[in-house]
Design an enzyme around this catalytic site. Structure first.
Site, PDB file in Angstrom:
ATOM      1  N   LYS A  49       0.842  -1.185   0.000  1.00 57.29           N
ATOM      2  CA  LYS A  49       0.000   0.000   0.000  1.00 57.29           C
ATOM      3  C   LYS A  49       0.887   1.248   0.000  1.00 57.29           C
ATOM      4  O   LYS A  49       2.048   1.132   0.407  1.00 57.29           O
ATOM      5  CB  LYS A  49      -0.929  -0.011   1.201  1.00 57.29           C
ATOM      6  CG  LYS A  49      -0.201   0.175   2.543  1.00 57.29           C
ATOM      7  CD  LYS A  49      -1.142   0.538   3.624  1.00 57.29           C
ATOM      8  CE  LYS A  49      -1.188   2.001   3.851  1.00 57.29           C
ATOM      9  NZ  LYS A  49      -0.408   2.499   4.991  1.00 57.29           N
ATOM     10  N   ASP A  86      -2.032  -5.899   2.641  1.00 59.37           N
ATOM     11  CA  ASP A  86      -2.488  -5.046   3.731  1.00 59.37           C
ATOM     12  C   ASP A  86      -2.023  -5.803   4.969  1.00 59.37           C
ATOM     13  O   ASP A  86      -2.597  -6.843   5.319  1.00 59.37           O
ATOM     14  CB  ASP A  86      -4.011  -4.923   3.723  1.00 59.37           C
ATOM     15  CG  ASP A  86      -4.479  -3.988   4.819  1.00 59.37           C
ATOM     16  OD1 ASP A  86      -3.973  -4.092   5.955  1.00 59.37           O
ATOM     17  OD2 ASP A  86      -5.346  -3.153   4.549  1.00 59.37           O
ATOM     18  N   HIS A  87      -0.971  -5.319   5.612  1.00 58.25           N
ATOM     19  CA  HIS A  87      -0.336  -6.185   6.613  1.00 58.25           C
ATOM     20  C   HIS A  87      -1.246  -6.478   7.801  1.00 58.25           C
ATOM     21  O   HIS A  87      -1.025  -7.437   8.532  1.00 58.25           O
ATOM     22  CB  HIS A  87       1.023  -5.628   7.057  1.00 58.25           C
ATOM     23  CG  HIS A  87       0.956  -4.502   8.031  1.00 58.25           C
ATOM     24  ND1 HIS A  87       0.731  -3.206   7.658  1.00 58.25           N
ATOM     25  CD2 HIS A  87       1.071  -4.472   9.373  1.00 58.25           C
ATOM     26  CE1 HIS A  87       0.716  -2.442   8.731  1.00 58.25           C
ATOM     27  NE2 HIS A  87       0.927  -3.181   9.790  1.00 58.25           N
ATOM     28  N   LYS A  97      -1.995 -10.209  10.525  1.00 57.82           N
ATOM     29  CA  LYS A  97      -1.868 -10.296  11.985  1.00 57.82           C
ATOM     30  C   LYS A  97      -2.682 -11.478  12.501  1.00 57.82           C
ATOM     31  O   LYS A  97      -3.830 -11.677  12.093  1.00 57.82           O
ATOM     32  CB  LYS A  97      -2.368  -8.995  12.642  1.00 57.82           C
ATOM     33  CG  LYS A  97      -1.449  -7.802  12.392  1.00 57.82           C
ATOM     34  CD  LYS A  97      -1.972  -6.554  13.106  1.00 57.82           C
ATOM     35  CE  LYS A  97      -1.243  -5.317  12.652  1.00 57.82           C
ATOM     36  NZ  LYS A  97      -0.047  -4.999  13.411  1.00 57.82           N
ATOM     37  N   GLU A 123      -2.378   4.961  17.885  1.00 59.61           N
ATOM     38  CA  GLU A 123      -0.916   4.834  17.914  1.00 59.61           C
ATOM     39  C   GLU A 123      -0.348   5.899  18.842  1.00 59.61           C
ATOM     40  O   GLU A 123      -0.805   7.045  18.818  1.00 59.61           O
ATOM     41  CB  GLU A 123      -0.337   5.041  16.524  1.00 59.61           C
ATOM     42  CG  GLU A 123      -0.746   3.970  15.543  1.00 59.61           C
ATOM     43  CD  GLU A 123      -0.051   4.158  14.215  1.00 59.61           C
ATOM     44  OE1 GLU A 123       0.987   3.518  14.017  1.00 59.61           O
ATOM     45  OE2 GLU A 123      -0.524   4.957  13.399  1.00 59.61           O
ATOM     46  N   HIS A 172      -6.418  -0.605   6.253  1.00 60.19           N
ATOM     47  CA  HIS A 172      -6.420  -1.487   7.429  1.00 60.19           C
ATOM     48  C   HIS A 172      -7.791  -1.566   8.110  1.00 60.19           C
ATOM     49  O   HIS A 172      -8.281  -2.641   8.418  1.00 60.19           O
ATOM     50  CB  HIS A 172      -5.404  -1.011   8.471  1.00 60.19           C
ATOM     51  CG  HIS A 172      -4.011  -0.866   7.924  1.00 60.19           C
ATOM     52  ND1 HIS A 172      -3.482  -1.720   6.999  1.00 60.19           N
ATOM     53  CD2 HIS A 172      -3.029   0.030   8.192  1.00 60.19           C
ATOM     54  CE1 HIS A 172      -2.238  -1.360   6.714  1.00 60.19           C
ATOM     55  NE2 HIS A 172      -1.941  -0.300   7.418  1.00 60.19           N
TER      56      HIS A 172
END
Ligand code: BG6
Length: 497
Positions: free
Chosen positions: A155, A184-185, A189, A223, A247
């Site tokens: 991305k 899309d990491h 997960k 974050e 995400h």
């Protein structure tokens, strides 16, 4: 699915992503015995570097960023598979040289010419690279099983609907869709994949998973870090493009999609797409009513004064890039009709925490005496994505004693205490999946475009507003007052995390 023998060529091999994530991920896979012995990695980038220097670079990355410590013996063996080729992405000769290098290396490892190209590069290079690969004859025919060619794209895919379509067109001019793996990491997960396991591996949740029983859903991706060293990119993106478009909408699609009838990649991807297509489109004039954007101002945070976003290095002093977004959306389908979904994400918030919280409706008839000090708290199922990964269900129980008082308690499952702290990193899983040819956890062209389609009116409304100042929140706080107003207007509050 098993990982197949192949060469992985990392475009941008000398860059940050390669060092922090990709090489450590490959190293951990090797430690776990999950890589085939027939594999090689070629770093490909403009920087001049020998194979030896690339190995040093990789070693440094592993020492600093790997989940597991470097083991000398394992490292020696792993490092023999690492190579480097310098080249300019715009130069046809560089691709010819890359091809020659791969052909020279592969026979030593018994690799039959199957290759994965990982584009760990700024988006402006994508087109140049894919056409470069095609022109150099580095793309195997789409209908050929072996040797295969697969392309991994990071991305952002575009910066709005039109540019995303442009990127997809360029990709598809050179590759078939089944050769493409858009990362899309978040989908890699463990806790995100657990959403499917939780929903469809248990009989007790699915009957309740609808508007009859669910009151509302809150998704938080907070974050603690500010923009750090990434202002160059973030200034052109902002939190909506950086986190929500990809995400968070992917997370939502797993939480809210209809049950797939199999775990096949395209079945799951179809269901995720369906969900994105059900998001109620926002009209431009409704954007202010449903979406709040804000920017962090200076604040006292983690024991020191943190600068505001406009004072960060590389940020324009009059920047209107949002570092925080809160929004309300609806899913217009049978399952979710009328259930509000609240989303918030931001940088420089009090802590790093991501969770999906599903709040259930109140009991239909109240039997117990409650007072304002002890209201009956609703059931909440909280899926903690990170950190402290796990799942908690809040239920009401009787407080011991002669009176019937209901007290909220938590049933809590923690990955760490149940399985140990060694969950693989997202990139490990995703790289392994590409080697195995499993596209389940990757984004298809139509899903990328569907999520841009939903985001686009928000971008348009903001672009046309001409606003020079955004609402602010002090660094280290949970966001601006406007975000509280958004959710208070519906009679709810953000969860305290
Ligand atoms: C990236 C964003 O995709 O995800 C970053 O570009 C963000 O801005 C990061 O910090 C968050 O990822 P994670 O895995 O740390 O939650």
């Amino acid at each position: 699915f098993f990982p197949q023998a192949c060469t992985i060529v990392i475009f941008g091999g000398a860059g940050d992503l390669s060092k922090r994530k990709l090489i450590p991920a490959l190293y951990n896979l090797a430690l776990d015995g999950l890589l085939p012995t027939q594999f090689a990695v070629i770093g490909f980038a403009i920087d001049a570097m020998s194979d030896e220097a690339f190995r040093e670079f990789a070693r440094d990355g592993i020492e600093r960023f790997s989940r597991r410590q470097l083991d000398e013996e394992e490292w020696r063996e792993f490092s023999e598979h690492l190579f480097y080729r310098q080249g300019d992405f715009g130069d046809a000769a560089a691709y010819a040289a890359l091809k020659a290098r791969a052909e020279e290396i592969e026979p030593h490892f018994g690799i039959g010419g199957s290759r994965i190209f990982y584009l760990a590069i700024p988006p402006s290079f994508i087109e140049t690279c894919v056409f470069g690969l095609r022109e150099a004859g580095l793309v195997a025919p789409a209908d050929q099983d072996l040797p295969f060619t697969r392309l991994i794209v990071e991305k952002p895919i575009g910066r709005d609907l039109e540019s995303a379509r442009g990127v997809n067109r360029a990709l598809q001019a050179c590759f078939a869709e089944h050769q493409l793996y858009r990362i899309d990491h978040y989908l890699g997960k463990e806790t995100v994949q657990n959403i499917l396991a939780m929903r469809f591996g248990n009989a007790i949740f699915e009957p309740l998973w609808n508007s009859k029983h669910i009151d509302h859903v809150q998704i938080t991706v907070a974050e603690a870090e500010g923009v750090g060293t990434r202002a160059g990119y973030f200034e052109t993106a902002g939190a909506l493009r950086d986190m929500v478009q990809n995400h968070i909408l992917q997370l939502l699609s797993l939480v809210a999609m209809e049950p797939p009838w199999s775990m096949r990649a395209d079945v799951i991807r179809d269901r995720r797409l369906d969900l994105l297509q059900c998001l109620r489109p926002m009209r431009r004039h409704e954007v202010d009513q449903h979406v709040v954007r804000a920017q962090y101002a200076s604040g006292f945070f983690l024991g020191k004064n943190a600068p505001g976003y406009r004072r960060e290095e590389g940020v324009a002093s009059d920047s209107t890039t949002e570092t925080f977004v809160a929004l309300r959306l609806f899913i217009d389908n049978w399952r979710w009709a009328g259930v509000p979904i609240y989303i918030r994400t931001g940088k420089a918030m009090p802590k790093r925490v991501s969770e999906v919280a599903v709040q259930f409706k109140a009991v239909p008839h109240m039997l117990f005496n409650t007072d304002t000090d002890h209201p009956l708290e609703p059931n909440v199922l909280a899926l903690r994505i990170q950190p402290d990964e796990g799942l908690a269900l809040r239920i009401g129980t009787k407080l011991p004693g002669p009176k019937v008082k209901i007290y909220p308690v938590k049933m809590d499952f923690r990955y760490g205490s149940t399985f140990g702290d060694q969950s693989p990193e997202a990139y490990e899983r995703l790289l392994l999946d590409v080697m195995a040819g499993d596209a389940t956890l990757f984004m298809r062209d139509d899903a990328v475009e569907a999520s841009w389609q939903w985001i686009q009116p928000i971008l348009d409304a903001w672009a046309s507003s001409g606003e020079r100042w955004l609402p602010e929140y002090p660094a280290g706080s949970w966001g601006p007052i406007e975000a509280d107003r958004l959710i208070h207007a519906d009679g709810y509050d953000w969860r305290r995390l």
